[in-house]
Design an enzyme around this catalytic site. Sequence first.
Site, PDB file in Angstrom:
ATOM      1  N   LYS A 137      -0.918  -7.893   0.108  1.00  0.00           N
ATOM      2  CA  LYS A 137      -0.816  -7.176  -1.151  1.00  0.00           C
ATOM      3  C   LYS A 137       0.289  -6.142  -1.171  1.00  0.00           C
ATOM      4  O   LYS A 137       0.361  -5.629  -0.140  1.00  0.00           O
ATOM      5  CB  LYS A 137      -2.199  -6.436  -1.337  1.00  0.00           C
ATOM      6  CG  LYS A 137      -2.182  -5.627  -2.641  1.00  0.00           C
ATOM      7  CD  LYS A 137      -3.831  -4.830  -2.847  1.00  0.00           C
ATOM      8  CE  LYS A 137      -3.894  -4.162  -4.014  1.00  0.00           C
ATOM      9  NZ  LYS A 137      -2.859  -2.612  -3.797  1.00  0.00           N
TER      10      LYS A 137
ATOM     11  N   HIS B 207       1.304  -0.887  -6.042  1.00  0.00           N
ATOM     12  CA  HIS B 207       0.114   0.132  -5.796  1.00  0.00           C
ATOM     13  C   HIS B 207      -0.170   0.774  -6.878  1.00  0.00           C
ATOM     14  O   HIS B 207      -0.360   1.837  -7.137  1.00  0.00           O
ATOM     15  CB  HIS B 207       0.618   1.071  -4.652  1.00  0.00           C
ATOM     16  CG  HIS B 207      -0.331   1.155  -3.730  1.00  0.00           C
ATOM     17  ND1 HIS B 207      -0.709   0.510  -2.595  1.00  0.00           N
ATOM     18  CD2 HIS B 207      -1.603   2.065  -3.619  1.00  0.00           C
ATOM     19  CE1 HIS B 207      -1.618   0.886  -1.594  1.00  0.00           C
ATOM     20  NE2 HIS B 207      -2.177   1.972  -2.589  1.00  0.00           N
TER      21      HIS B 207
ATOM     22  N   SER C 114     -11.958  -1.076  -0.153  1.00  0.00           N
ATOM     23  CA  SER C 114     -10.840  -0.553   0.512  1.00  0.00           C
ATOM     24  C   SER C 114     -11.027   0.018   1.969  1.00  0.00           C
ATOM     25  O   SER C 114     -12.200   0.413   2.300  1.00  0.00           O
ATOM     26  CB  SER C 114     -10.601   0.710  -0.389  1.00  0.00           C
ATOM     27  OG  SER C 114      -9.562   1.513   0.338  1.00  0.00           O
TER      28      SER C 114
ATOM     29  N   TYR D 151      -5.542  -1.782   5.875  1.00  0.00           N
ATOM     30  CA  TYR D 151      -4.111  -1.013   6.425  1.00  0.00           C
ATOM     31  C   TYR D 151      -3.736  -1.666   7.756  1.00  0.00           C
ATOM     32  O   TYR D 151      -4.496  -1.489   8.533  1.00  0.00           O
ATOM     33  CB  TYR D 151      -3.952   0.266   6.051  1.00  0.00           C
ATOM     34  CG  TYR D 151      -4.115   0.720   4.851  1.00  0.00           C
ATOM     35  CD1 TYR D 151      -3.251   0.400   3.718  1.00  0.00           C
ATOM     36  CD2 TYR D 151      -5.138   1.484   4.356  1.00  0.00           C
ATOM     37  CE1 TYR D 151      -3.260   0.851   2.393  1.00  0.00           C
ATOM     38  CE2 TYR D 151      -5.504   1.937   2.951  1.00  0.00           C
ATOM     39  CZ  TYR D 151      -4.359   1.457   2.203  1.00  0.00           C
ATOM     40  OH  TYR D 151      -4.698   1.810   0.608  1.00  0.00           O
TER      41      TYR D 151
ATOM     42  N   THR E 147      -2.914  -4.818   3.034  1.00  0.00           N
ATOM     43  CA  THR E 147      -1.996  -3.928   2.127  1.00  0.00           C
ATOM     44  C   THR E 147      -0.940  -3.565   2.994  1.00  0.00           C
ATOM     45  O   THR E 147      -0.950  -3.166   4.098  1.00  0.00           O
ATOM     46  CB  THR E 147      -2.650  -2.596   1.647  1.00  0.00           C
ATOM     47  OG1 THR E 147      -3.928  -3.431   1.032  1.00  0.00           O
ATOM     48  CG2 THR E 147      -1.830  -2.085   0.722  1.00  0.00           C
TER      49      THR E 147
END
Length: 396
Positions: A259, A283, A112, A134, A160
């Site tokens: 995603k 999520h 992440s 992100y 994402t």
Amino acid sequence: MPVTSLRRAASVDDYRELARRRLPKIFFEYIDGGSYAEVTLKRNVDDLANLALRQRVMRDMSALDTSIETLGRRYRMPVGLSPVGMAGMYGRRGEVQAARAAASAGVPFCLSTMGICGVEEVASTGVPPWFQLYILKDRGYMRELLGRAKAAGSPVLVLTVDLPVPGARYRDVRSGFRGLTGLRAFLNQAQDGLTHPRWLWDVWVNGRPHSLGSVTGALTSGGGAGDFLTWIANNFDRSITWADLDWIRQEWDGPIALKGVMSEADARRAADEGVDAVIVSNHGGRQLDHAPATLEVLPGIADAVGDRVEVLFDSGIRRGSDIVTALALGARAVLIGRAHLYGLAAAGEAGVRHAIDILAGEVRTTMALCGAATLADLDRSLVRAARPARLPEPPE
């Protein structure tokens, strides 16, 4: 049944209980909870439980094959470890431990953006992770992150796109993880940590630094995890559109998985834009509450894109039969988040490895009982809606 030791952990649910006991409340509630009333969180799990698998017999199950090729790499089973923010607060250098467990199991690990460990530290395990990103307002720093991931050898970019704003999570307010400031926040965290001495020694004392390794350089002031969370919350870019994929491609020449796709229209658009995979995900029920379960939309999305892009599945996986169900309904592979994080919180790398082994064994058993020797044998004919039992009428 209460679980008192790692040796007695027989399921992911057992690891959840072990994690609940070991973690400070603020961290357990953070990962275990969902947004608002947690309707979507519950749907993700319940929809998988409410389907029935057809049992087939008298088929040769002596040579099961669970291996899969996805996004240009071959893995031992159709499972990957989802990106989880702040995993390093659940076990000492948690992302590194999870990555090692994934590598030993022959499955991918995705790091992440909000991981405690940076991409370089995780890649030092010898198996570079997939890298989750992100869309941030600071494109310069995004470019730097992408460059670091490429330099570290990350084979896949997981973009994402379902988090223009963070979902509100009641549990985080009730636990004091969010909302408390200053002395009140310090006292709440101190009390929580002191009542969990194993975690305190393993993570708080020996697991430092507790900074988010991938975004440390973007902060103008040092501090704890709260500083980084504030920075992230203030830097999610709400203005993202499909046009931003062009910019991403200029900086990344490897496979891209999108995603957070939950509609057929978005899946078709992703295919039109040339992404390599879509990840059907809400999520984990942590964003839009009252959204459908991922399983509800999976078949339609798989039909909408056909073989134009790979379809991966995320959210709600707790057992091997869930994995088989998702594959039968159109997923090429699944990603597990909470299922591996519970193992990490309970027992570090060994807990993650054991949780993966549990799921792998359950997948093989389920496939054998469904008469499916290979993943290609899993199709929709194996799945039906579960119906209440109909008992015969008593004789008059």
